[in-house]
Design an enzyme around this catalytic site. Structure first.
Site, short mmCIF file in Angstrom:
data_model
loop_
_atom_site.label_atom_id
_atom_site.label_comp_id
_atom_site.label_asym_id
_atom_site.label_seq_id
_atom_site.Cartn_x
_atom_site.Cartn_y
_atom_site.Cartn_z
N TYR A 13 70.39 22.62 34.02
CA TYR A 13 69.55 23.82 34.08
C TYR A 13 69.29 24.26 35.52
CZ TYR A 13 68.62 22.10 29.36
OH TYR A 13 68.75 21.62 28.08
N TYR A 141 64.40 26.45 19.42
CA TYR A 141 65.40 25.83 20.30
C TYR A 141 65.87 24.55 19.62
CZ TYR A 141 67.48 23.11 24.06
OH TYR A 141 68.35 22.36 24.80
N ASP A 235 63.87 19.79 12.54
CA ASP A 235 64.26 19.30 13.87
C ASP A 235 63.03 18.67 14.52
OD1 ASP A 235 64.90 18.93 16.51
OD2 ASP A 235 65.79 20.91 16.80
N LYS A 264 64.97 11.89 21.38
CA LYS A 264 63.92 11.85 22.40
C LYS A 264 63.22 10.49 22.43
CE LYS A 264 64.12 16.17 23.95
NZ LYS A 264 64.65 16.47 25.30
#
Length: 416
Positions: A13, A141, A235, A264
């Site tokens: 990013y 997202y 998600d 995660k």
């Protein structure tokens, strides 16, 4: 510096031509990151929401070291091993309903790819063609790979430049009002024959701006998906493992998705691992005498024993240490420290849910300057867009959390 200059690392990013040199980390401990120059930064985002137990927890480190000495990796095609078997059994025992079948991968984006693939192939295996799209939500997202990108917000998300290259999905607003409820119902009816599933981030749309919706909204999404006979993909890559105050966000709405994605915090922030968990009904569509009905997916490092050992150790800590209590205590402290910032003219909104606290500025700040000032205050936080947020380790000491809140408050005050 030219593009041919000394840039062996291509960072995430990041516009490499414009970015300041990254800070070099040399060690971690607890909620702190130690830099090469000796400074310590309080990590306010737990390394992209992963290090829920803090860094270097001895129980996880010991489990990984033990596994490393015995078997760091073995292919999962045609072989199995105890860490993966045990982890799958524990996850299915923790998850609600009939979420009984675990497919391991190595990143959240790939977990979503597998979920999308499962949904599409579910219909193919049932003999129904044409169901090649999913319904997703604005503000959402789901990852950086091509399928996952296609389910991200097509206008506001970071992947909008790829629109012409991506599969075309159906997008709706989350049903926060009766009008939006009706619009979602109508969209599901209109696209009934070409939709394979509905995908949602339960309770918090993370990278979309820490956008929080109440459990009733999630329950409406689940109800309408069921009404139209569509699988629901949850998600929980960001929200799973106590981030929202319950072990899984879906619990707060009493929702059992058909497919659930995890990553995660799955290994406590130690190494890469993800899981796509399906119900028995989904799995049964792949259980066949026809080899072509199998799920043809298999990452090389699928179910890596080291990562599974770390994940099992992380689950041990959820069983033996008070993580849910800590998440709720963090929520109370974030509410107390951040909510008053809504009175500032430069602040549009403050949002808190569990161990997630976000301040939305009235106008987007200079992110590079803001990050630099936060480092100068001794904290590591990664604002994006118009959002400055905190997602600390669930074990963050009160003093460190107070310093994080004070840094956010000071920056909010500076833009007022």
């Amino acid at each position: 510096m030219s593009a041919s200059g000394p840039h062996p690392l291509w960072r995430p990013y990041t516009q490499m031509k414009l970015a300041a040199p990254p800070l070099e980390a040399v060690a971690t401990r607890g909620s702190r990151i130690v830099l090469a120059d000796g400074r310590e930064l309080i990590d306010g985002i737990a390394s992209w929401w992963t290090a829920v137990h803090g860094y270097n927890h001895p129980h996880i480190a010991g489990a990984v070291a033990d596994q490393l000495a015995r078997m760091p990796h073995v292919m999962f095609g045609g072989l199995t091993h105890a860490p993966a078997e045990r982890l799958a059994a524990r996850l299915t025992a923790l998850l609600p309903g009939a979420l009984n079948h675990v497919f391991f991968t190595d990143s959240g984006s790939v977990a979503v790819e597998v979920a999308l693939k499962m949904a599409v192939q579910l219909w193919l295996n049932r003999g129904e063609t044409g169901r090649t799209r999913v319904l997703a939500f604005r503000g959402g997202y789901h990852g950086d790979t091509m399928g996952a990108m296609s389910a991200c917000d097509p206008e506001e998300g970071m992947h909008r430049r790829f629109g012409a290259y991506l599969p075309t999905q159906v997008f709706c607003d989350l049903p926060r009002t009766p009008e939006q409820d009706a619009a979602l119902d109508a969209a599901l009816a209109r696209h009934r024959r070409d939709l394979a599933a509905v995908i949602v981030e339960p309770l918090v749309q993370g990278a979309g701006g820490m956008l929080i919706h109440p459990p009733e909204v999630l329950a409406t999404v689940a109800r309408l998906a069921r009404r139209h006979g569509l699988p629901l993909i949850a998600d929980e890559i960001f929200t799973g493992f106590a981030r929202t105050g319950t072990l899984f966000a879906c619990e707060q709405a009493g929702v059992v998705p058909d497919i659930l994605c995890l990553s995660k915090a799955l290994t406590g922030g130690t190494m890469a691992l993800a899981a796509t968990v399906a119900t028995t009904e989904i799995f049964s569509a792949f259980w066949s005498d026809d080899p072509a009905a199998a799920l043809m997916h298999g990452p090389t490092f699928m179910a890596n024993p080291l990562a599974c050992a770390a994940a099992n150790a992380s689950l041990d800590l959820f069983e033996t240490e008070p993580r849910l209590t800590q998440a709720r205590a963090i929520a109370a402290r974030l509410e107390e420290g951040l909510r008053p910032l809504t009175r500032l003219s430069g602040v549009r909104d403050v949002r808190v849910l569990g161990a997630v606290g976000a301040v939305q500025f009235a106008t987007p700040p200079d992110l590079a300057a803001l990050k630099s000032r936060l480092v100068a205050r001794g904290v590591w936080v990664r604002p994006f867009g118009d959002i400055l947020y905190l997602t600390p380790a669930l074990t963050v000491p009160d003093d460190d959390l107070d310093r994080l809140i004070a840094a956010v408050a000071a920056e909010a005050g500076a833009v007022a």
